[in-house]
Design an enzyme around this catalytic site. Structure first.
Site, short mmCIF file in Angstrom:
data_model
loop_
_atom_site.label_atom_id
_atom_site.label_comp_id
_atom_site.label_asym_id
_atom_site.label_seq_id
_atom_site.Cartn_x
_atom_site.Cartn_y
_atom_site.Cartn_z
N ASP A 1 -7.17 -6.06 -5.90
CA ASP A 1 -6.78 -6.79 -4.70
C ASP A 1 -7.90 -7.76 -4.32
OD1 ASP A 1 -5.58 -7.66 -2.36
OD2 ASP A 1 -6.18 -5.89 -1.20
N ARG B 1 0.83 -1.20 0.00
CA ARG B 1 0.00 0.00 0.00
C ARG B 1 0.87 1.26 0.00
NH1 ARG B 1 -3.87 -3.45 3.15
NH2 ARG B 1 -2.68 -3.20 5.08
N PHE C 1 -12.14 -4.36 -5.08
CA PHE C 1 -12.11 -5.24 -3.90
C PHE C 1 -11.49 -4.48 -2.73
CE2 PHE C 1 -11.38 -7.73 -7.79
CZ PHE C 1 -12.49 -8.56 -7.81
N CYS D 1 -3.70 -13.59 -3.45
CA CYS D 1 -3.36 -13.99 -2.08
C CYS D 1 -3.58 -15.48 -1.85
CB CYS D 1 -4.18 -13.18 -1.08
SG CYS D 1 -5.97 -13.39 -1.23
N ASP E 1 -16.44 -2.59 -3.59
CA ASP E 1 -16.46 -3.88 -2.91
C ASP E 1 -17.89 -4.39 -2.89
OD1 ASP E 1 -14.27 -5.40 -0.98
OD2 ASP E 1 -16.34 -5.86 -0.44
#
Length: 388
Positions: free
Chosen positions: A292, A205, A221, A332, A243
């Site tokens: 993300d 970030r 997201f 992730c 989101d």
């Protein structure tokens, strides 16, 4: 090869009948000592190794040394300011198999995912609080986030609530405030995703901040707004965070107000897969697009479908980037290997007829250390590209 797990199918015989969660030695067929770990009679991961040292005694002093070691490591690799919110215990990578501990200012958020750790949590957690307080950290409570299905594979029930520290009343609130990269966030350790906030992207970030001054930014997201708020505090002219979670968007808007960014950073609740094609049809373009997503795959069986998802959002994201603008994209899931993720992004670029110039490649922050030999500990892949 150094992996800390022994699967049930790899065990040839048992000497005696170990208790569920007990500490056992693992030896080879020829009798060579391989390590000592927690035995689980329900899980396919039958033993989670703690040590490969024959001299270790697994008493209270041993565990206190290991807690001290984990905390000293964080103090070495992170600045004092970054210790306000960091991961203190990262499971197998810290030789605490099945234990996660995140520090959010004055609260610890804990997940116990192995029966062995469950058996000794009444020793570990008070000892950790004592250690942190003795080092000047004001810890007012420990919240257990054991509301995860993974516990059932260890024969453990799901639950969540305050861990009772000896002689202390439970805190009145599970909400606290943290500061990361100069951005303030409200963190709800009781109701937030996972342990309450995703700490692993801390320095990714920060890397985004350099690209965003005076720019128009799309954060997909967004969860509780972390990338969007980093863009905003860096001086972005306009930021849109998206989101699917109404709760996440509400928390993100609250965090924007907390930082005085509500005039430049706004959030909408929408399905990213639906919104990106709609923005493309409207002719929208952004200087920076951030992707993300949550893990699209949590098993090897679903990797093929995950590849389709990553290819689709990267293709759509690239089409929304202005010529010479930037795309930040990540995965992730450890099942989405670095090689496969890189290949998927390349395929998306070809389909979108865009060329990518790599700015940098990053992984998780160092409070989530990667243990070589344990593939599961390397899960976050993060690219920044210039789209040309």
């Amino acid at each position: 090869r150094g992996h800390p797990w022994v699967y049930d199918a790899e065990i040839l015989s048992l000497d005696g009948e170990p208790d569920n969660g007990a500490v056992v030695d693992v030896v080879s067929r020829k009798g060579r000592y391989l390590g000592t770990g927690f035995y689980s009679e329900h899980s396919k991961i039958r033993v989670r190794l703690l040590s490969r040292n024959t001299n270790d005694r697994f008493d209270e002093a041993f565990w206190r040394r290991k807690l001290q070691w984990a905390w000293e490591y964080r103090k070495s690799v992170m600045s004092p300011e970054d210790l306000d919110a960091c991961r203190i215990i990262f499971g197998e990578a810290d030789a605490f198999p099945g234990l996660t501990v995140d520090k959010f200012h004055d609260l610890l958020s804990v997940q116990v995912l192995s029966v062995g750790m469950e058996r000794i949590q009444n020793l570990l957690l008070p000892a950790l609080v004592e250690l942190l307080r003795s080092d000047g950290q004001n810890i007012r409570g420990v919240y257990l986030r054991n509301d995860v299905a993974l516990r059932e594979k260890e024969g453990l029930p799901q639950s969540k609530g305050w861990f009772p520290l000896p002689g202390e009343a439970s805190p009145d609130s599970a909400v606290t405030e943290i500061t990361e990269n100069g951005v303030r966030y409200l963190v709800d350790v009781e109701n937030g995703q996972k342990t309450g906030f995703f700490l692993d992207q801390k320095y990714n970030r920060l890397a985004i901040q350099r690209l965003c001054k005076g720019k128009r930014v799309l954060d997909c997201f967004t969860h509780t707004g972390s990338f969007a708020l980093n863009a905003g505090i860096a001086g972005a002219s306009e930021v849109l965070g998206v989101d699917a979670s109404e709760l996440g968007v509400a928390q993100a808007a609250e965090n924007a107000a907390l930082n005085g960014l509500s005039d430049r950073v706004r959030f909408v609740a929408a399905d990213v897969f639906d919104l990106l094609p709609e923005l493309e049809r409207q002719g929208e373009k952004f200087d920076v697009v951030i992707l993300d997503p949550p893990a699209f795959t949590k098993s090897r069986n679903s990797v093929k479908n995950a590849v389709k998802g990553y290819r689709e959002i990267n293709l759509r994201g690239m089409k929304l980037v202005k010529d010479g603008g930037y795309l930040a994209t990540c995965s992730c899931s450890h099942f989405m290997t670095p090689e496969l993720f890189t290949k998927t992004i390349g395929e998306a670029a070809r389909d979108a007829r865009r060329r990518l110039r790599q700015v940098e490649y990053r992984t998780q922050s160092p409070d989530h250390p990667v243990l070589w030999g344990a593939d599961q500990s390397l899960y976050l892949k993060f690219y920044i590209f210039q789209v040309v």
